[in-house]
Design an enzyme around this catalytic site. Structure first.
Site, PDB file in Angstrom:
ATOM      1  N   LYS A 277      -4.458   2.900  -2.053  1.00 59.93           N
ATOM      2  CA  LYS A 277      -4.660   4.524  -2.004  1.00 59.93           C
ATOM      3  C   LYS A 277      -4.327   5.202  -2.258  1.00 59.93           C
ATOM      4  CE  LYS A 277      -9.929   4.510   0.177  1.00 59.93           C
ATOM      5  NZ  LYS A 277     -10.260   5.890   1.514  1.00 59.93           N
TER       6      LYS A 277
ATOM      7  N   ASP B   7       0.532  -0.736  -0.020  1.00 58.92           N
ATOM      8  CA  ASP B   7       0.138  -0.392   0.278  1.00 58.92           C
ATOM      9  C   ASP B   7       0.317   1.023  -0.193  1.00 58.92           C
ATOM     10  OD1 ASP B   7      -2.275  -1.242   0.120  1.00 58.92           O
ATOM     11  OD2 ASP B   7      -2.633  -0.422   2.349  1.00 58.92           O
TER      12      ASP B   7
END
Ligand code: SAH
Length: 266
Positions: free
Chosen positions: A65, A42
């Site tokens: 994200k 991530d």
């Protein structure tokens, strides 16, 4: 689960990479990174962790994200990558910011792994709330001040009922809100509406545990005015409760650099 494990020597480790400071990882994660063929990370992970511990031959794939923007890789793609590499006999480390299981999509990943009978393990990480607490000198529970702590989120994907807001406004638990800093004044207003006391202290901690950490403090009543014009950067955490006042007394951490981020794109 034996058959597939024997067929492929593939393996997936779901690991928390901690909150930002590259030293806040477990010894086990360091070992797994050194052994990994594929690292699926991530963006809320300090890139130094990979640079320092991964083997030079490891394939590093960035997913997840970015700040407040939408997903750059769909969850289904992440699961598919994990599974394809494990089926190919690779040792895969799936790295997530903070702890693996707090406001993350770990459930989808666990379901994908078990559905495909892929052997896995889970390594916990230091969640952002613990890091923000330690690096601002704010104990999340404290005798005589706060008897409990709740990890919450005020985010489009996570709606709470009015009953829940009533209980959040009436408890003396410390409330830690993930993914909520940009809407901190709406959050304060909501708690006031359900009658949390107006002089309850509220803090926003940006990039906790890193050299870029910033700390902002106000009260539920005053934060709309006092935080006006501040654009909190990602990642930031909101802490609400009387324990916030302990910061003045116990703060020890001196961030050294005001601009920038450790959460670099690899
Ligand atoms: N699994 C993560 C949380 C993922 S949700 C954990 O356990 O920490 C992403 C949110 O975590 C961000 O929007 C922010 O609210 C919070 N966050 C993550 N790292 C942070 C940091 N270093 N400082 C402040 N907040 C952080």
């Amino acid at each position: 689960m034996g058959t597939l494990a024997q067929q492929t020597a593939g393996w997936v480790t779901l690991a928390g990479a901690g909150p930002g400071d590259a030293e806040l990882i477990t010894l086990r994660l360091a070992r797994r990174l050194a052994e990994a063929d594929v690292i699926l990370t991530d963006r809320l992970v300090n890139a130094d962790i990979i640079h320092q511990h991964a083997s030079p031959g490891a394939e590093v794939i960035v997913s997840g994200k970015k700040g407040y923007s939408s997903l750059s890789m769909q969850q289904s793609e992440i699961c598919e990558l994990m599974i394809t590499h494990a089926f190919a006999g690779k040792k895969v480390v799936r790295l997530k910011g903070g702890d693996v299981a707090i406001f993350s999509n770990v459930l989808d990943e666990l379901e994908a792994l078990t559905a495909n009978q892929i052997p896995f393990d889970i390594i916990p990480g230091i969640t952002a709330a613990s890091a923000a607490s330690a690096y601002t000198g704010i104990p999340l529970t404290a005798r005589g001040i706060s008897q409990g702590v709740q990890f919450l989120s005020f985010h489009a994907s996570n709606f709470y009922s009015s009953e829940k807001w009533k209980s959040l406004a009436s408890t003396n638990d410390t409330l830690v809100f993930y993914m909520s800093a940009r809407k901190v004044t709406d959050l304060a207003e909501l708690l006031l509406r359900y009658t949390r006391k107006p002089d309850t202290p509220i803090a926003v901690v940006e990039q906790a545990s890193t050299i870029h950490q910033r700390f902002f403090e106000s009260t539920l009543r005053n934060c709309a005015a006092e935080f006006a014009g501040i654009e909190f950067c990602s990642p930031s955490l909101v802490i609400i409760g009387d324990v916030v006042s302990l910061h003045k007394q116990f703060n020890w951490f001196k961030p050294t650099v005001s601009e920038g981020s450790v959460f670099v794109e690899l």
